[in-house]
Design an enzyme around this catalytic site. Structure first.
Site, PDB file in Angstrom:
ATOM      1  N   ARG A  71       1.005  -1.151  -0.149  1.00 22.16           N
ATOM      2  CA  ARG A  71       0.102   0.185   0.133  1.00 22.16           C
ATOM      3  C   ARG A  71       0.879   1.220  -0.020  1.00 22.16           C
ATOM      4  NH1 ARG A  71      -0.087   4.750   1.923  1.00 22.16           N
ATOM      5  NH2 ARG A  71      -2.416   5.629   2.429  1.00 22.16           N
ATOM      6  N   HIS A  76       2.732   5.919  -2.595  1.00 22.58           N
ATOM      7  CA  HIS A  76       4.062   7.042  -2.341  1.00 22.58           C
ATOM      8  C   HIS A  76       5.148   6.698  -3.529  1.00 22.58           C
ATOM      9  CE1 HIS A  76       2.117   8.302   1.406  1.00 22.58           C
ATOM     10  NE2 HIS A  76       2.359   7.037   1.741  1.00 22.58           N
TER      11      HIS A  76
END
Length: 115
Positions: A71, A76
């Site tokens: 995730r 990111h």
């Protein structure tokens, strides 16, 4: 298992169902399909992050920490994510995840029936 834990597990199932729907429409080489799957994988990781560790011990064969870290990577480090990684995750990892989550939900139902 609490109701909140059950909801997190159901969130994972809903995200997996959505991924199945996206892959039925096309391949991850399609940018829209890739993006849609990527967002749902982020949802899966976020839900896993909020599940208690003692619950996850009931399915020890899954790399729960790696699922949660995926995730973070997808959210990111978007430009470092290849289509091949997403395709491999969908093909090889998500069926195992679905079975594990369904097993945890079944365990919840059995626990409730016994109380």
């Amino acid at each position: 298992m609490s109701r909140r834990e059950q909801q997190r597990l159901l969130d994972i199932i809903a995200a997996l169902d959505a991924i199945d729907s996206h892959t039925a429409r096309g391949d991850v080489s399609d940018g829209l399909i890739f993006d849609a799957i990527r967002i749902r994988l982020i949802e899966v990781g976020e839900a896993v992050k909020h599940l208690p560790a003692d619950l996850l011990t009931h399915e020890p064969h899954l790399p729960w920490r790696e699922i949660a870290r995926l995730r973070d990577h997808l959210a990111h480090r978007y430009f470092d994510t290849t289509h091949a990684i997403v395709a491999s995750t969908v093909t090889h990892d998500l069926p195992q995840l679905r079975r594990a989550v369904e097993h945890l939900l079944q365990r919840l139902d059995e626990d409730r029936a016994n109380t």
